[in-house]
Design an enzyme around this catalytic site. Structure first.
Site, PDB file in Angstrom:
ATOM      1  NE  ARG A 163      -3.749  -2.128   2.715  1.00  0.00           N
ATOM      2  CZ  ARG A 163      -4.381  -2.394   3.722  1.00  0.00           C
ATOM      3  NH1 ARG A 163      -4.368  -1.584   4.825  1.00  0.00           N
ATOM      4  NH2 ARG A 163      -5.327  -3.539   3.629  1.00  0.00           N
ATOM      5  CG  ASP A 205       2.382   5.999   2.671  1.00  0.00           C
ATOM      6  OD1 ASP A 205       1.264   5.237   2.934  1.00  0.00           O
ATOM      7  OD2 ASP A 205       3.120   6.071   3.494  1.00  0.00           O
ATOM      8  NE  ARG A 238       8.015   9.730   2.699  1.00  0.00           N
ATOM      9  CZ  ARG A 238       6.676  10.092   2.868  1.00  0.00           C
ATOM     10  NH1 ARG A 238       5.643   9.498   2.775  1.00  0.00           N
ATOM     11  NH2 ARG A 238       6.649  11.454   3.303  1.00  0.00           N
TER      12      ARG A 238
END
Length: 273
Positions: free
Chosen positions: A50, A52, A198
């Site tokens: 999934r 972002d 990230r």
């Protein structure tokens, strides 16, 4: 009911992420609309990851079940036609064996993060890479990245709203290298926490700037405290590049085992594969 594996590429900039949402554009919704347009069927596709808002993919994988068998090339071409003009493309389609699941059959997911390391502003790469002006030491970033490899509690490097049951993950590999004016970070794991890549890249940028050393990365990791994380890198530079899967015979056997458990009198109603 035939199941098709779709390998998907997309530019994440127009989307709120992979997952379908009621009031925002998503990659999942684009593909589901395309399937409905050519097959007439309402489907829910399953994705391997999934991603972002703003995150891209060159090797996302999903599966779709159709009521009739179509040639895989027909499925790919029809979806690509009906995805237009959205920046979503099916690179490959394949009819799969029983038991295959784009999410649960996956054994490894790989991500790449792209930093364009130069002083001038971005033009062609705007929204597709993180612009960092200061000269980064890619070798130092690579050395520090090795602190993440292995099995760790990644509480420091996950979003506070991460829904994973455990903060523990096993990172198989983490490479950082320079390619011209780009600094590339690549990592692989069976699965990742929300914002983990990230968060790690943002902290490694501090190493590249000379503000952190490898010891600071280790200290942050052991802190198990989100406040110990460096700045989170923007979505612009992140790409899901590859998903690897277990052998077909393993999926088939697991499916048979699951069906046997379901048929047994003592089986749980909500047993899952």
């Amino acid at each position: 009911m035939p199941r098709y594996k779709l390998t998907v590429e997309y530019d994440g900039r127009p989307f709120s992420g992979w997952q379908r949402q009621a009031n925002a554009p998503s990659v999942q919704a684009v593909i589901e609309r395309a399937v409905r347009a050519f097959s007439g069927e309402e489907v829910t596709i399953g994705g391997a990851g999934r991603t972002d808002t703003g995150v891209h993919a060159t090797g996302q994988v999903c599966h779709v079940d159709l009521s009739r068998t179509w040639p895989a090339r027909t499925v790919m071409g029809a979806i690509n036609f009906h995805c237009q003009p959205a920046p979503v493309i099916v690179l490959d389609a394949e009819e799969m064996h029983e038991g295959f699941d784009a999410r649960f059959s996956a054994i490894r997911r790989s991500y790449r993060y792209r930093i364009q390391n130069r002083v001038p502003p971005l033009t062609h790469q705007r929204g597709l890479a993180w612009h960092v002006k200061s000269d980064l030491d890619a070798d130092a970033m690579h050395a520090a990245a090795q602190e993440f490899v292995g099995h760790h509690d990644f509480t420091t490097f996950r979003h506070t709203r991460c829904q994973a049951k455990s903060p523990e993950k096993t990172l198989d590999e983490f490479r950082v290298y320079r390619e011209g004016e780009f600094v590339i970070a690549e990592c692989s794991s069976r699965s990742f926490l929300h914002n983990q890549v990230r968060s790690m890249v943002g902290s490694l940028r501090l190493v590249g700037d000379g503000k952190w050393g490898p010891g600071d990365v280790t200290k942050a990791l052991k802190a198990r405290d989100r406040n110990a994380c460096g700045p989170v890198a923007p979505a612009d530079g992140l790409y899901l590049t590859r998903v690897d899967y277990r052998p077909a015979e393993v999926d088939i056997q697991l499916k048979k085992d699951w069906q046997a458990r379901k048929a047994a009198p003592e089986a749980e109603d909500d047993a899952e594969l």
